[in-house]
Scaffold this active site. Sequence first.
Site, PDB file in Angstrom:
ATOM      1  N   GLY A  65       0.833  -1.211   0.000  1.00  0.00           N
ATOM      2  CA  GLY A  65       0.000   0.000   0.000  1.00  0.00           C
ATOM      3  C   GLY A  65       0.866   1.258   0.000  1.00  0.00           C
ATOM      4  N   ARG A 121       1.250  -5.215  -5.345  1.00  0.00           N
ATOM      5  CA  ARG A 121       1.421  -6.397  -4.491  1.00  0.00           C
ATOM      6  C   ARG A 121       1.595  -7.559  -5.469  1.00  0.00           C
ATOM      7  NH1 ARG A 121      -2.793  -3.692  -0.872  1.00  0.00           N
ATOM      8  NH2 ARG A 121      -1.585  -3.161   0.973  1.00  0.00           N
ATOM      9  N   ASP A 123       5.131  -4.931   6.062  1.00  0.00           N
ATOM     10  CA  ASP A 123       5.411  -6.340   6.355  1.00  0.00           C
ATOM     11  C   ASP A 123       5.653  -7.225   5.140  1.00  0.00           C
ATOM     12  OD1 ASP A 123       5.462  -6.923   8.962  1.00  0.00           O
ATOM     13  OD2 ASP A 123       3.589  -8.079   8.974  1.00  0.00           O
ATOM     14  N   THR A 165       4.050   2.612   5.621  1.00  0.00           N
ATOM     15  CA  THR A 165       2.634   2.191   5.687  1.00  0.00           C
ATOM     16  C   THR A 165       1.928   3.134   6.640  1.00  0.00           C
ATOM     17  OG1 THR A 165       1.107   0.556   6.634  1.00  0.00           O
ATOM     18  CG2 THR A 165       3.378   0.398   7.354  1.00  0.00           C
ATOM     19  N   ASP A 222      -0.354   2.354   8.525  1.00  0.00           N
ATOM     20  CA  ASP A 222      -0.863   1.613   9.688  1.00  0.00           C
ATOM     21  C   ASP A 222       0.023   1.697  10.931  1.00  0.00           C
ATOM     22  OD1 ASP A 222      -2.922   0.905   8.070  1.00  0.00           O
ATOM     23  OD2 ASP A 222      -2.369  -1.198   7.866  1.00  0.00           O
ATOM     24  N   ASP A 260       2.266  -0.299  11.861  1.00  0.00           N
ATOM     25  CA  ASP A 260       2.232  -1.600  12.545  1.00  0.00           C
ATOM     26  C   ASP A 260       3.518  -2.399  12.346  1.00  0.00           C
ATOM     27  OD1 ASP A 260       1.848  -1.982   9.861  1.00  0.00           O
ATOM     28  OD2 ASP A 260       0.248  -3.442  10.062  1.00  0.00           O
ATOM     29  N   ARG A 284      -5.662  -2.608   9.147  1.00  0.00           N
ATOM     30  CA  ARG A 284      -6.121  -3.984   8.925  1.00  0.00           C
ATOM     31  C   ARG A 284      -5.919  -4.828  10.180  1.00  0.00           C
ATOM     32  NH1 ARG A 284      -3.827  -5.638   3.550  1.00  0.00           N
ATOM     33  NH2 ARG A 284      -2.007  -4.909   4.689  1.00  0.00           N
ATOM     34  N   ALA A 324     -12.988  11.519  20.136  1.00  0.00           N
ATOM     35  CA  ALA A 324     -14.008  10.470  20.003  1.00  0.00           C
ATOM     36  C   ALA A 324     -14.449   9.965  21.370  1.00  0.00           C
ATOM     37  CB  ALA A 324     -13.446   9.311  19.188  1.00  0.00           C
TER      38      ALA A 324
HETATM   39  O1  F6P Z   1      -1.653  -1.650   4.899  1.00  0.00           O
HETATM   40  C1  F6P Z   1      -2.188  -0.402   4.679  1.00  0.00           C
HETATM   41  C2  F6P Z   1      -3.634  -0.465   4.358  1.00  0.00           C
HETATM   42  O2  F6P Z   1      -4.014   0.844   4.125  1.00  0.00           O
HETATM   43  C3  F6P Z   1      -4.552  -1.135   5.392  1.00  0.00           C
HETATM   44  O3  F6P Z   1      -4.873  -0.320   6.478  1.00  0.00           O
HETATM   45  C4  F6P Z   1      -5.737  -1.502   4.548  1.00  0.00           C
HETATM   46  O4  F6P Z   1      -6.432  -2.560   5.098  1.00  0.00           O
HETATM   47  C5  F6P Z   1      -5.088  -1.896   3.270  1.00  0.00           C
HETATM   48  O5  F6P Z   1      -3.887  -1.190   3.177  1.00  0.00           O
HETATM   49  C6  F6P Z   1      -5.942  -1.660   2.048  1.00  0.00           C
HETATM   50  O6  F6P Z   1      -5.259  -2.150   0.943  1.00  0.00           O
HETATM   51  P1  F6P Z   1      -5.742  -1.969  -0.556  1.00  0.00           P
HETATM   52  O7  F6P Z   1      -5.412  -0.583  -0.988  1.00  0.00           O
HETATM   53  O8  F6P Z   1      -4.963  -2.982  -1.320  1.00  0.00           O
HETATM   54  O9  F6P Z   1      -7.210  -2.201  -0.573  1.00  0.00           O
END
Ligand code: F6P
Length: 328
Positions: A15, A76, A107, A130, A132, A134, A176, A191
């Site tokens: 991503g 990917r 990852d 990323t 995320d 993570d 994710r 929130a």
């Molecule tokens: O890993 C980054 C991310 O943005 C996640 O948070 C999300 O689930 C995923 O990529 C979405 O991926 P795609 O753009 O392939 O739908």
Amino acid sequence: MTQKIKKIGVLTSGGDSPGMNAAIRSVVRTCAFHNIECIGIYRGYQGMIEGDFKEMGPRSVNNIINKGGTILKSARSAEFRTPEGRKKAHENLVKANIDALVVIGGDGTFTGGLLFNSEYNFPVMGIPGTIDNDIFGTSYTLGYDTALNTVVEVIDKIRDTASSHNRLFFVEVMGRDAGHIALNAGIGAGAEEILIPEADLGLDRLLESLKKSKASGKSSSIVVIAEGDKIGKNVFELKDYVEANLPEYDVRVSVLGHMQRGGAPSCFDRVLASRLGVKAVESLLDGVSNFMVGLSNDKVNLTPLAQAIKGKSEIDKELLRVSDIITT
Ligand code: F6P
């Protein structure tokens, strides 16, 4: 520096995230600074398999520090997961005299890089990119800070409607497998509840909390939910569930989606990308490989790629307590 490496390939994979371009720029210019050639590899590992390469010099990365996405494109690659795909990729690198790789991604990107290294003993250095956040071994990944700011800005706007119409909004954010975005943007946007995969709030507690919120005089509410949350219902089912159990609530859902991945990188992400790019190239020139460059206590650090992949990036549980206190 021991300069056995003469040509470095750079790619972005998985991503996209804001700051990837700033990292590419940094890698390319660090190579030029050390008189090393740099090759841009398009569409991540897929471009490696197809030999989609382009020579890059300091001027090919003009005016990209402020741009979201990645000028090298991303993919990917399913083919890279096969031994045949990796063999083709290796042949192309050898043909182009590329001695080492800088791979920018998450990852999956690092897993591919490490596997490639184990099969071909090819030096690889990773830069975490990323939204995320993570990845184990770094407090920040490229794009995370920008995504947080984007999410907070959007929730501020949603709050206008929530408040004008006395509504409850469920806002789903990306993540994710991780709740970093939800937790931090949730606190930043005020929130009332934050649902993340790392902490199971549970449906009963959510209802209790919403009841308490109404009773305390709040007329509108924002609940931020990480897409990977494990409460057992997706965000639309959650809306139906809450409306069925708390009819006093008028609920709306906003799934923020890919808008979170776009846009100009924040200053933080630009500086981070610049620092990590320099360190990635200079580490390779120093003979170090199979590491990820990252940031810890504001110092650039190195984490073995294997650890970065296996380790878990923990959320700060204290933030959950902070959120509970300040939404009273
Ligand atoms: O890993 C980054 C991310 O943005 C996640 O948070 C999300 O689930 C995923 O990529 C979405 O991926 P795609 O753009 O392939 O739908």
